[in-house]
Structures are given as C-alpha cells and as structure tokens.
Design an enzyme around this catalytic site. Sequence first.
Site, PDB file in Angstrom:
ATOM      1  N   HIS A 116       0.971   0.924 -14.349  1.00 19.56           N
ATOM      2  CA  HIS A 116       1.597  -0.054 -15.327  1.00 19.56           C
ATOM      3  C   HIS A 116       3.183   0.452 -15.361  1.00 19.56           C
ATOM      4  O   HIS A 116       3.485   1.494 -15.795  1.00 19.56           O
ATOM      5  CB  HIS A 116       0.897  -0.117 -16.581  1.00 19.56           C
ATOM      6  CG  HIS A 116       1.392  -1.447 -17.284  1.00 19.56           C
ATOM      7  ND1 HIS A 116       1.572  -2.443 -16.703  1.00 19.56           N
ATOM      8  CD2 HIS A 116       2.033  -1.553 -18.337  1.00 19.56           C
ATOM      9  CE1 HIS A 116       2.165  -3.285 -17.506  1.00 19.56           C
ATOM     10  NE2 HIS A 116       2.423  -2.837 -18.533  1.00 19.56           N
ATOM     11  N   ASN A 137      -5.045   3.013 -13.552  1.00 18.42           N
ATOM     12  CA  ASN A 137      -4.353   1.986 -12.965  1.00 18.42           C
ATOM     13  C   ASN A 137      -2.839   2.438 -13.019  1.00 18.42           C
ATOM     14  O   ASN A 137      -2.235   3.299 -14.372  1.00 18.42           O
ATOM     15  CB  ASN A 137      -4.441   0.831 -13.359  1.00 18.42           C
ATOM     16  CG  ASN A 137      -3.756  -0.466 -12.495  1.00 18.42           C
ATOM     17  OD1 ASN A 137      -3.471  -0.291 -11.504  1.00 18.42           O
ATOM     18  ND2 ASN A 137      -3.409  -1.474 -13.347  1.00 18.42           N
ATOM     19  N   ILE A 175      -9.053   3.855  -7.934  1.00 17.82           N
ATOM     20  CA  ILE A 175      -7.607   3.799  -8.282  1.00 17.82           C
ATOM     21  C   ILE A 175      -7.065   2.381  -8.133  1.00 17.82           C
ATOM     22  O   ILE A 175      -7.299   1.798  -7.036  1.00 17.82           O
ATOM     23  CB  ILE A 175      -6.676   5.023  -7.286  1.00 17.82           C
ATOM     24  CG1 ILE A 175      -7.517   6.282  -7.464  1.00 17.82           C
ATOM     25  CG2 ILE A 175      -5.447   5.024  -7.529  1.00 17.82           C
ATOM     26  CD1 ILE A 175      -7.051   7.439  -6.384  1.00 17.82           C
ATOM     27  N   GLU A 202       7.272   6.139  -8.949  1.00 17.33           N
ATOM     28  CA  GLU A 202       5.733   5.790  -8.893  1.00 17.33           C
ATOM     29  C   GLU A 202       4.864   6.324  -8.069  1.00 17.33           C
ATOM     30  O   GLU A 202       3.820   6.822  -8.392  1.00 17.33           O
ATOM     31  CB  GLU A 202       5.700   4.194  -9.196  1.00 17.33           C
ATOM     32  CG  GLU A 202       5.663   3.594  -7.694  1.00 17.33           C
ATOM     33  CD  GLU A 202       5.451   2.214  -7.679  1.00 17.33           C
ATOM     34  OE1 GLU A 202       5.114   1.631  -6.651  1.00 17.33           O
ATOM     35  OE2 GLU A 202       5.492   1.406  -8.767  1.00 17.33           O
ATOM     36  N   GLY A 243       0.750  -1.196  -0.070  1.00 13.61           N
ATOM     37  CA  GLY A 243       0.073   0.016   0.022  1.00 13.61           C
ATOM     38  C   GLY A 243       0.786   1.339   0.055  1.00 13.61           C
ATOM     39  O   GLY A 243       0.301   2.288   0.691  1.00 13.61           O
ATOM     40  N   ASP A 265      -3.968  -2.897 -20.082  1.00 10.27           N
ATOM     41  CA  ASP A 265      -2.954  -1.786 -20.211  1.00 10.27           C
ATOM     42  C   ASP A 265      -2.996  -1.179 -21.586  1.00 10.27           C
ATOM     43  O   ASP A 265      -1.829  -0.448 -21.960  1.00 10.27           O
ATOM     44  CB  ASP A 265      -1.562  -2.473 -20.037  1.00 10.27           C
ATOM     45  CG  ASP A 265      -1.547  -2.990 -18.784  1.00 10.27           C
ATOM     46  OD1 ASP A 265      -2.021  -2.545 -17.865  1.00 10.27           O
ATOM     47  OD2 ASP A 265      -0.656  -3.930 -18.622  1.00 10.27           O
TER      48      ASP A 265
END
Length: 219
Positions: free
Chosen positions: A122, A120, A102, A191, A13, A162
């Site tokens: 990727h 999302n 999300i 990220e 998380g 994706d």
Amino acid sequence: MPSKLVILISGNGSNLQAIIDAIASGVIADTIIALVISNRKDAYGLERARKAGIPTTYHNLVPYSKIHPSPDPSTKYSPAARAAYDADLAKKVLDARPDLVILSPSFLAPLSTANTPVINLHPALPNQYDGALAIERAYADFQAGRIQRTGLMVHYVVEEVDRGEPIVVRAVEIREGDGLEDLRGRIHGVEHGVVVEAVGIVLGERRRRDGAVDADADG
C-alpha cells in the site's frame, strides 16, 4: 521442500518481476512461485510469468456479474457476484497450496481459515490514506502544507482495508517543487525492494515457526 508463493497481479507486474529476480539470485532462498493469477487477460505480468516458466491463470469479476446481476443500476457488481468471485479465487489460490499469497488487496476468509498469510503493498504509511488514491491524497495534503513526507508499506491483509500489521515500512520524502508524478515515481522506485524484503521476512518467520513445531513433535 521450497516455500510456495501465489502472486496476484492486474497490470505490468513489475513487483512480480522483482520477486522472480530475487528468487533467481537467491535473495529469496528456497522458494518457487507456484501460480500467478491476473484479473486482466492483457496484463503484461502474465507474459513475465510465462517467460519464467510460471503457471498462470485468469480470474475476472465480469462473468460473475452476468450470473448475479446487480439489482441497483448505480452499482456495477452485486454482493452475490463479489462473493462468488471471491470464493472461486480463494479455491484457485488454495489449490496451489501456497505458503504465502502476495499482492492481494482483498480479504479472503477461506485463506484465513487455512492459516495462509496474505500480504499486500500500500503506497502510504500505516494508518494514513487507507484505500484508493493514497498517493494523490498525500500529495494534496503536502500542497496544503499538512505533511512533508509520505511512504509505503507491505502489510498483512485483514478485513479492514489497509489496516493489517505492517511488515516493512518506508518513508518517502516529498520535495519542494515535486509534481504528483515525481512523487509517484519516487514511491515506485523503492517499492520493489520493500516487497522483496517483506516476502523474505514472512517466509523466514514461517520457516522458523514450522521448524519449532517439527522440533516439538520430534521431542
């Protein structure tokens, strides 16, 4: 009224924590996390959510496989089990009435019907290394001399895995002498910022659109 998020998790998380922190600091303004859903009971992200006072729930595919067993021993989950799981997941999400969902890799038709955007993360550039093991495949291509960089993106979730429209894209250099874990760490290092930026962009666009609709109605 603040924008409402539903966030799906399966592990540590850390991206959830980045969003929690961004909301607390005002980087993502006028927003609350309405619900965190995990497919693992022991996901540490659930503890992060609880510490922040965010409602949580657990939703796992295994019980559905018992109700709808796969007729093929080589296939762990039957299409019927997956469909029932997805339908109940979509209901849990929609019951929270989110403005944005999300970190869901799955396309859920009821969310699309409800015009609820789903995004999302990727770990690859657009149209490269769709699906699983994207970092490993990029690293193998680097070792073979086929690429010098990879990257990551946050994109809208559509039926094709994706292939949704990118919202934020970041290139990540692969350096001579890098091991796979070096590359993985470099991607993970950027990220959080990419996810937070994407959330801000999507919510900003939604607020502008909703504001335009309200203005037209008043006019």
